[in-house]
Design an enzyme around this catalytic site. Structure first.
Site, PDB file in Angstrom:
ATOM      1  N   ASP A 117       0.862  -1.182   0.000  1.00  0.00           N
ATOM      2  CA  ASP A 117       0.000   0.000   0.000  1.00  0.00           C
ATOM      3  C   ASP A 117       0.896   1.229   0.000  1.00  0.00           C
ATOM      4  O   ASP A 117       1.763   1.375   0.870  1.00  0.00           O
ATOM      5  CB  ASP A 117      -0.909   0.013   1.232  1.00  0.00           C
ATOM      6  CG  ASP A 117      -1.775   1.255   1.297  1.00  0.00           C
ATOM      7  OD1 ASP A 117      -2.619   1.435   0.410  1.00  0.00           O
ATOM      8  OD2 ASP A 117      -1.598   2.050   2.250  1.00  0.00           O
ATOM      9  N   GLU A 200      -1.772  -1.495  -5.875  1.00  0.00           N
ATOM     10  CA  GLU A 200      -3.006  -0.840  -6.306  1.00  0.00           C
ATOM     11  C   GLU A 200      -2.827  -0.214  -7.687  1.00  0.00           C
ATOM     12  O   GLU A 200      -1.751   0.308  -8.008  1.00  0.00           O
ATOM     13  CB  GLU A 200      -3.396   0.259  -5.321  1.00  0.00           C
ATOM     14  CG  GLU A 200      -3.814  -0.232  -3.953  1.00  0.00           C
ATOM     15  CD  GLU A 200      -4.079   0.923  -3.003  1.00  0.00           C
ATOM     16  OE1 GLU A 200      -5.226   1.109  -2.600  1.00  0.00           O
ATOM     17  OE2 GLU A 200      -3.114   1.639  -2.666  1.00  0.00           O
ATOM     18  N   CYS A 252     -12.340  -4.371   6.109  1.00  0.00           N
ATOM     19  CA  CYS A 252     -11.592  -5.087   7.142  1.00  0.00           C
ATOM     20  C   CYS A 252     -10.904  -6.294   6.509  1.00  0.00           C
ATOM     21  O   CYS A 252     -11.547  -7.101   5.831  1.00  0.00           O
ATOM     22  CB  CYS A 252     -12.520  -5.536   8.267  1.00  0.00           C
ATOM     23  SG  CYS A 252     -11.672  -6.495   9.553  1.00  0.00           S
ATOM     24  N   CYS A 255     -12.610  -9.677   8.284  1.00  0.00           N
ATOM     25  CA  CYS A 255     -13.985 -10.144   8.052  1.00  0.00           C
ATOM     26  C   CYS A 255     -14.638  -9.539   6.815  1.00  0.00           C
ATOM     27  O   CYS A 255     -15.701  -9.981   6.400  1.00  0.00           O
ATOM     28  CB  CYS A 255     -14.854  -9.856   9.274  1.00  0.00           C
ATOM     29  SG  CYS A 255     -15.133  -8.094   9.586  1.00  0.00           S
ATOM     30  N   CYS A 270     -12.141  -2.748  13.588  1.00  0.00           N
ATOM     31  CA  CYS A 270     -13.376  -3.252  13.011  1.00  0.00           C
ATOM     32  C   CYS A 270     -14.452  -3.400  14.088  1.00  0.00           C
ATOM     33  O   CYS A 270     -14.248  -4.098  15.086  1.00  0.00           O
ATOM     34  CB  CYS A 270     -13.133  -4.593  12.326  1.00  0.00           C
ATOM     35  SG  CYS A 270     -14.621  -5.292  11.563  1.00  0.00           S
ATOM     36  N   CYS A 273     -15.767  -7.514  13.955  1.00  0.00           N
ATOM     37  CA  CYS A 273     -14.985  -8.649  14.467  1.00  0.00           C
ATOM     38  C   CYS A 273     -13.941  -8.244  15.496  1.00  0.00           C
ATOM     39  O   CYS A 273     -13.297  -9.107  16.095  1.00  0.00           O
ATOM     40  CB  CYS A 273     -14.311  -9.384  13.310  1.00  0.00           C
ATOM     41  SG  CYS A 273     -13.011  -8.426  12.489  1.00  0.00           S
ATOM     42  N   ASP A 280      -2.723   1.439   7.138  1.00  0.00           N
ATOM     43  CA  ASP A 280      -2.041   1.063   5.905  1.00  0.00           C
ATOM     44  C   ASP A 280      -1.756  -0.429   5.850  1.00  0.00           C
ATOM     45  O   ASP A 280      -1.766  -1.032   4.767  1.00  0.00           O
ATOM     46  CB  ASP A 280      -0.745   1.860   5.756  1.00  0.00           C
ATOM     47  CG  ASP A 280      -0.998   3.357   5.646  1.00  0.00           C
ATOM     48  OD1 ASP A 280      -2.068   3.735   5.135  1.00  0.00           O
ATOM     49  OD2 ASP A 280      -0.131   4.143   6.066  1.00  0.00           O
TER      50      ASP A 280
END
Length: 336
Positions: A117, A200, A252, A255, A270, A273, A280
Protein backbone atom coordinates in the site's frame (compact mmCIF):
# COMPACT_ATOMS: atom_id res chain seq x y z
CA UNK A 1 11.24 9.35 -36.89
CA UNK A 2 10.26 11.34 -33.82
CA UNK A 3 7.53 13.21 -35.68
CA UNK A 4 6.12 9.93 -37.01
CA UNK A 5 6.23 8.40 -33.55
CA UNK A 6 4.39 11.37 -32.02
CA UNK A 7 1.76 11.40 -34.78
CA UNK A 8 1.10 7.69 -34.25
CA UNK A 9 0.84 8.19 -30.48
CA UNK A 10 -1.65 11.06 -30.92
CA UNK A 11 -3.64 8.95 -33.38
CA UNK A 12 -4.00 6.14 -30.84
CA UNK A 13 -5.15 8.59 -28.17
CA UNK A 14 -7.68 10.09 -30.60
CA UNK A 15 -9.07 6.61 -31.30
CA UNK A 16 -9.66 6.24 -27.56
CA UNK A 17 -11.74 9.42 -27.47
CA UNK A 18 -9.13 11.90 -26.22
CA UNK A 19 -9.07 15.48 -27.56
CA UNK A 20 -5.42 15.54 -28.63
CA UNK A 21 -5.24 18.68 -30.75
CA UNK A 22 -2.15 19.07 -32.95
CA UNK A 23 1.61 18.74 -32.61
CA UNK A 24 3.15 21.76 -30.90
CA UNK A 25 5.80 23.72 -32.78
CA UNK A 26 9.25 23.58 -31.25
CA UNK A 27 12.12 25.97 -31.74
CA UNK A 28 15.56 24.52 -32.56
CA UNK A 29 16.89 25.20 -29.05
CA UNK A 30 14.19 22.98 -27.56
CA UNK A 31 15.75 19.92 -29.21
CA UNK A 32 18.28 18.70 -26.65
CA UNK A 33 19.03 15.26 -28.05
CA UNK A 34 19.73 13.41 -31.28
CA UNK A 35 20.05 9.73 -32.11
CA UNK A 36 22.36 7.56 -34.20
CA UNK A 37 20.16 4.64 -35.18
CA UNK A 38 21.86 1.36 -36.17
CA UNK A 39 25.03 2.96 -37.59
CA UNK A 40 27.27 6.01 -37.57
CA UNK A 41 28.85 5.33 -34.19
CA UNK A 42 31.55 3.15 -32.65
CA UNK A 43 32.53 2.49 -29.06
CA UNK A 44 36.22 1.78 -28.52
CA UNK A 45 39.12 2.18 -26.11
CA UNK A 46 42.08 4.39 -26.97
CA UNK A 47 44.96 4.73 -24.56
CA UNK A 48 42.91 3.33 -21.68
CA UNK A 49 40.13 5.85 -22.30
CA UNK A 50 36.68 4.84 -23.59
CA UNK A 51 35.96 6.84 -26.73
CA UNK A 52 32.67 7.25 -28.59
CA UNK A 53 33.29 7.89 -32.28
CA UNK A 54 30.42 9.68 -33.99
CA UNK A 55 30.24 9.91 -37.77
CA UNK A 56 30.82 13.44 -39.14
CA UNK A 57 31.28 14.83 -35.63
CA UNK A 58 34.23 13.73 -33.48
CA UNK A 59 35.84 11.15 -31.25
CA UNK A 60 34.47 11.97 -27.79
CA UNK A 61 36.11 10.63 -24.59
CA UNK A 62 33.35 9.44 -22.23
CA UNK A 63 33.05 8.15 -18.67
CA UNK A 64 31.18 4.85 -18.61
CA UNK A 65 29.25 4.59 -15.34
CA UNK A 66 28.44 0.90 -15.94
CA UNK A 67 30.34 -1.58 -18.16
CA UNK A 68 28.33 -3.01 -21.04
CA UNK A 69 27.77 -6.80 -20.93
CA UNK A 70 30.16 -8.80 -23.10
CA UNK A 71 27.32 -10.35 -25.12
CA UNK A 72 25.52 -7.02 -25.69
CA UNK A 73 25.19 -5.46 -29.14
CA UNK A 74 24.86 -1.66 -29.20
CA UNK A 75 21.94 -0.89 -31.53
CA UNK A 76 21.67 2.89 -31.13
CA UNK A 77 23.21 5.84 -29.35
CA UNK A 78 21.35 8.93 -28.16
CA UNK A 79 23.24 12.09 -27.24
CA UNK A 80 21.32 14.20 -24.73
CA UNK A 81 22.07 17.59 -23.23
CA UNK A 82 20.66 18.27 -19.78
CA UNK A 83 19.49 21.77 -18.88
CA UNK A 84 22.50 22.00 -16.59
CA UNK A 85 24.77 21.92 -19.66
CA UNK A 86 25.95 18.33 -19.14
CA UNK A 87 25.98 15.88 -22.06
CA UNK A 88 25.12 12.18 -21.75
CA UNK A 89 25.38 9.26 -24.16
CA UNK A 90 22.57 6.71 -23.79
CA UNK A 91 23.13 3.29 -25.34
CA UNK A 92 20.36 1.03 -26.57
CA UNK A 93 21.63 -2.56 -26.45
CA UNK A 94 20.34 -5.95 -27.56
CA UNK A 95 21.08 -9.20 -25.72
CA UNK A 96 20.18 -12.81 -26.27
CA UNK A 97 18.55 -13.81 -23.02
CA UNK A 98 15.37 -15.43 -21.79
CA UNK A 99 13.49 -14.07 -18.74
CA UNK A 100 13.45 -16.47 -15.80
CA UNK A 101 10.49 -18.82 -15.50
CA UNK A 102 7.89 -17.66 -13.01
CA UNK A 103 7.04 -20.17 -10.26
CA UNK A 104 3.66 -21.86 -10.23
CA UNK A 105 1.18 -19.81 -8.21
CA UNK A 106 0.18 -22.88 -6.22
CA UNK A 107 3.82 -23.43 -5.18
CA UNK A 108 4.40 -19.95 -3.73
CA UNK A 109 4.56 -19.87 0.07
CA UNK A 110 2.80 -17.13 2.04
CA UNK A 111 6.11 -15.57 3.14
CA UNK A 112 7.06 -15.09 -0.53
CA UNK A 113 3.94 -13.02 -1.29
CA UNK A 114 3.59 -9.32 -0.51
CA UNK A 115 0.90 -6.68 -0.83
CA UNK A 116 2.05 -3.04 -0.96
CA UNK A 117 0.00 0.00 0.00
CA UNK A 118 1.54 3.33 -1.07
CA UNK A 119 0.85 6.67 0.57
CA UNK A 120 2.16 10.10 1.52
CA UNK A 121 3.09 9.80 5.21
CA UNK A 122 4.54 6.33 4.67
CA UNK A 123 5.60 5.78 1.08
CA UNK A 124 5.08 2.01 1.21
CA UNK A 125 3.53 -0.26 3.82
CA UNK A 126 3.65 -3.98 3.06
CA UNK A 127 2.13 -7.14 4.48
CA UNK A 128 5.43 -8.14 6.08
CA UNK A 129 5.02 -5.28 8.53
CA UNK A 130 7.63 -2.99 6.96
CA UNK A 131 6.76 0.69 6.49
CA UNK A 132 9.12 2.81 4.38
CA UNK A 133 8.96 6.53 5.06
CA UNK A 134 8.62 8.99 2.21
CA UNK A 135 11.76 10.58 0.82
CA UNK A 136 12.55 13.83 2.62
CA UNK A 137 13.37 16.48 0.00
CA UNK A 138 12.79 19.50 2.25
CA UNK A 139 16.41 20.70 2.06
CA UNK A 140 16.51 20.33 -1.74
CA UNK A 141 13.20 22.16 -2.20
CA UNK A 142 14.30 25.03 0.06
CA UNK A 143 17.48 25.41 -1.97
CA UNK A 144 15.49 25.30 -5.21
CA UNK A 145 13.21 28.10 -4.00
CA UNK A 146 16.22 30.25 -3.07
CA UNK A 147 17.83 29.73 -6.46
CA UNK A 148 14.54 30.50 -8.25
CA UNK A 149 14.20 33.77 -6.33
CA UNK A 150 17.74 34.69 -7.36
CA UNK A 151 16.90 33.85 -10.99
CA UNK A 152 13.89 36.18 -10.95
CA UNK A 153 16.21 39.09 -10.07
CA UNK A 154 18.49 38.62 -13.07
CA UNK A 155 18.11 40.39 -16.41
CA UNK A 156 16.49 37.93 -18.79
CA UNK A 157 18.97 36.08 -21.06
CA UNK A 158 21.96 37.95 -19.64
CA UNK A 159 25.15 36.03 -18.72
CA UNK A 160 24.21 36.20 -15.03
CA UNK A 161 20.71 34.95 -15.88
CA UNK A 162 22.12 31.98 -17.83
CA UNK A 163 24.49 31.03 -14.99
CA UNK A 164 21.68 31.22 -12.46
CA UNK A 165 19.35 29.27 -14.76
CA UNK A 166 21.85 26.43 -14.75
CA UNK A 167 21.93 26.50 -10.94
CA UNK A 168 18.14 26.17 -10.88
CA UNK A 169 18.34 23.32 -13.39
CA UNK A 170 20.94 21.59 -11.21
CA UNK A 171 18.54 21.76 -8.23
CA UNK A 172 15.74 20.21 -10.29
CA UNK A 173 18.08 17.48 -11.53
CA UNK A 174 19.28 16.67 -8.01
CA UNK A 175 15.67 16.24 -6.81
CA UNK A 176 14.87 14.06 -9.84
CA UNK A 177 17.93 11.85 -9.31
CA UNK A 178 17.35 11.37 -5.60
CA UNK A 179 13.72 10.41 -6.20
CA UNK A 180 14.54 7.95 -8.99
CA UNK A 181 17.37 6.42 -6.99
CA UNK A 182 14.97 5.79 -4.10
CA UNK A 183 12.31 4.32 -6.40
CA UNK A 184 14.80 2.10 -8.23
CA UNK A 185 16.18 0.63 -5.01
CA UNK A 186 12.76 0.07 -3.44
CA UNK A 187 11.21 -1.52 -6.56
CA UNK A 188 14.23 -3.75 -7.13
CA UNK A 189 14.07 -4.94 -3.54
CA UNK A 190 10.44 -6.07 -3.81
CA UNK A 191 10.98 -7.66 -7.24
CA UNK A 192 13.93 -9.74 -6.01
CA UNK A 193 12.82 -10.66 -2.51
CA UNK A 194 9.31 -11.95 -3.34
CA UNK A 195 7.73 -14.29 -5.84
CA UNK A 196 4.38 -12.47 -5.99
CA UNK A 197 3.80 -8.73 -5.64
CA UNK A 198 0.37 -7.06 -5.48
CA UNK A 199 -0.15 -3.29 -5.75
CA UNK A 200 -3.01 -0.84 -6.31
CA UNK A 201 -3.88 0.42 -9.79
CA UNK A 202 -4.13 4.07 -8.77
CA UNK A 203 -5.57 6.84 -10.95
CA UNK A 204 -2.62 9.15 -10.28
CA UNK A 205 -3.58 11.59 -13.05
CA UNK A 206 -6.96 12.21 -11.46
CA UNK A 207 -5.40 12.54 -8.00
CA UNK A 208 -2.87 15.13 -9.22
CA UNK A 209 -5.67 17.16 -10.82
CA UNK A 210 -7.44 17.25 -7.45
CA UNK A 211 -6.89 20.58 -5.61
CA UNK A 212 -5.98 18.85 -2.35
CA UNK A 213 -2.38 17.73 -1.73
CA UNK A 214 -1.55 17.54 -5.46
CA UNK A 215 2.09 18.58 -4.94
CA UNK A 216 2.83 15.70 -2.57
CA UNK A 217 0.92 13.30 -4.82
CA UNK A 218 2.99 14.31 -7.84
CA UNK A 219 6.21 14.15 -5.83
CA UNK A 220 5.42 10.61 -4.67
CA UNK A 221 5.61 9.39 -8.30
CA UNK A 222 3.47 6.31 -7.63
CA UNK A 223 3.04 5.64 -11.36
CA UNK A 224 6.80 5.60 -11.83
CA UNK A 225 7.23 3.23 -8.90
CA UNK A 226 4.55 0.87 -10.26
CA UNK A 227 6.06 0.92 -13.76
CA UNK A 228 9.51 0.16 -12.39
CA UNK A 229 8.13 -2.61 -10.21
CA UNK A 230 6.24 -4.18 -13.13
CA UNK A 231 9.16 -4.47 -15.53
CA UNK A 232 11.55 -5.57 -12.78
CA UNK A 233 9.16 -8.31 -11.68
CA UNK A 234 9.08 -9.50 -15.31
CA UNK A 235 12.87 -9.43 -15.40
CA UNK A 236 13.25 -11.32 -12.12
CA UNK A 237 10.51 -13.90 -12.80
CA UNK A 238 8.15 -12.50 -10.13
CA UNK A 239 4.37 -12.45 -10.48
CA UNK A 240 3.01 -8.89 -10.59
CA UNK A 241 -0.66 -7.99 -10.22
CA UNK A 242 -2.56 -4.68 -9.96
CA UNK A 243 -5.91 -4.48 -8.17
CA UNK A 244 -8.67 -1.91 -7.85
CA UNK A 245 -7.87 0.49 -4.98
CA UNK A 246 -11.45 1.38 -4.06
CA UNK A 247 -12.28 0.35 -0.51
CA UNK A 248 -8.93 -1.18 0.43
CA UNK A 249 -8.67 1.15 3.42
CA UNK A 250 -12.31 0.84 4.54
CA UNK A 251 -12.62 -2.93 4.18
CA UNK A 252 -11.59 -5.09 7.14
CA UNK A 253 -8.86 -7.55 6.15
CA UNK A 254 -10.22 -10.07 8.66
CA UNK A 255 -13.98 -10.14 8.05
CA UNK A 256 -14.57 -7.90 5.01
CA UNK A 257 -16.91 -5.41 6.72
CA UNK A 258 -16.45 -1.82 5.46
CA UNK A 259 -15.99 1.00 7.95
CA UNK A 260 -15.73 4.67 6.95
CA UNK A 261 -12.77 6.49 8.45
CA UNK A 262 -11.36 9.97 7.75
CA UNK A 263 -7.74 10.41 6.65
CA UNK A 264 -6.57 11.51 10.08
CA UNK A 265 -7.57 8.16 11.61
CA UNK A 266 -4.44 6.02 11.19
CA UNK A 267 -5.66 2.88 12.94
CA UNK A 268 -8.17 0.31 11.70
CA UNK A 269 -10.58 -1.03 14.30
CA UNK A 270 -13.38 -3.25 13.01
CA UNK A 271 -16.68 -2.88 14.90
CA UNK A 272 -17.85 -6.28 13.61
CA UNK A 273 -14.99 -8.65 14.47
CA UNK A 274 -12.76 -6.47 16.67
CA UNK A 275 -9.74 -6.77 14.35
CA UNK A 276 -7.25 -3.94 14.96
CA UNK A 277 -4.28 -2.97 12.82
CA UNK A 278 -2.47 -0.02 11.32
CA UNK A 279 -4.64 1.60 8.65
CA UNK A 280 -2.04 1.06 5.90
CA UNK A 281 -1.27 -2.48 7.04
CA UNK A 282 -4.95 -3.37 6.78
CA UNK A 283 -5.02 -1.90 3.25
CA UNK A 284 -1.90 -3.87 2.28
CA UNK A 285 -3.56 -7.15 3.35
CA UNK A 286 -6.64 -6.30 1.31
CA UNK A 287 -4.46 -5.55 -1.72
CA UNK A 288 -2.72 -8.92 -1.40
CA UNK A 289 -6.04 -10.73 -0.94
CA UNK A 290 -7.51 -9.05 -4.04
CA UNK A 291 -4.37 -9.85 -5.99
CA UNK A 292 -4.63 -13.53 -5.12
CA UNK A 293 -8.30 -13.55 -6.09
CA UNK A 294 -7.53 -11.83 -9.41
CA UNK A 295 -4.90 -14.47 -10.20
CA UNK A 296 -7.31 -17.24 -9.28
CA UNK A 297 -5.29 -18.51 -6.34
CA UNK A 298 -7.36 -20.56 -3.90
CA UNK A 299 -7.75 -19.28 -0.35
CA UNK A 300 -8.00 -21.15 2.85
CA UNK A 301 -11.05 -20.50 5.02
CA UNK A 302 -8.96 -18.03 7.01
CA UNK A 303 -7.99 -14.69 5.54
CA UNK A 304 -4.33 -13.77 4.95
CA UNK A 305 -4.52 -11.36 7.88
CA UNK A 306 -5.51 -14.21 10.20
CA UNK A 307 -2.91 -16.66 8.94
CA UNK A 308 0.12 -14.37 8.74
CA UNK A 309 -0.65 -11.17 10.64
CA UNK A 310 2.56 -9.25 11.45
CA UNK A 311 3.25 -8.71 15.12
CA UNK A 312 4.42 -5.15 14.61
CA UNK A 313 5.50 -2.53 12.10
CA UNK A 314 9.14 -1.76 11.38
CA UNK A 315 9.44 1.84 10.14
CA UNK A 316 12.32 2.26 7.70
CA UNK A 317 13.61 5.77 6.84
CA UNK A 318 13.84 6.41 3.11
CA UNK A 319 17.57 7.13 3.35
CA UNK A 320 18.08 3.62 4.76
CA UNK A 321 16.62 1.96 1.67
CA UNK A 322 19.77 0.41 0.23
CA UNK A 323 20.64 -1.95 -2.58
CA UNK A 324 18.46 -5.10 -2.69
CA UNK A 325 19.89 -8.23 -1.13
CA UNK A 326 21.84 -6.37 1.55
CA UNK A 327 21.96 -8.01 4.99
CA UNK A 328 20.43 -4.91 6.61
CA UNK A 329 17.26 -4.95 4.51
CA UNK A 330 16.80 -8.68 4.96
CA UNK A 331 17.20 -8.25 8.70
CA UNK A 332 14.62 -5.44 8.84
CA UNK A 333 12.02 -7.45 6.97
CA UNK A 334 12.66 -10.50 9.11
CA UNK A 335 12.36 -8.49 12.31
CA UNK A 336 9.17 -6.84 11.01
Amino acid sequence: MRIAKNVNALGKLKEQGYNVGELRWKSPREFRSFTYNQSGFELDKKGGQTVLSLSKLADIPIEVHRPLPDDATVKEVTLKKEKTGEWFAIFGIEMEMEPPTKPQLSDIDAENMVGIDVGILKYAHDTDGTAVESLDLTHERDRLEREQRNLSRKAYESNNWENQRQRVAACHLRIKRKRRDFLHKLSTYYAREYELVAVENLDVKGMVESPSNSRNTASAAWDTFTSMLEYKCEREGTHFVEVEPEGTTKECASCGVETDKPLWVREHSCPACGFEADRDANAAWNILSRGLSKLGVGHSEETPAETALPTGTMVVPAKRVVEPGSPWLKEVVADG
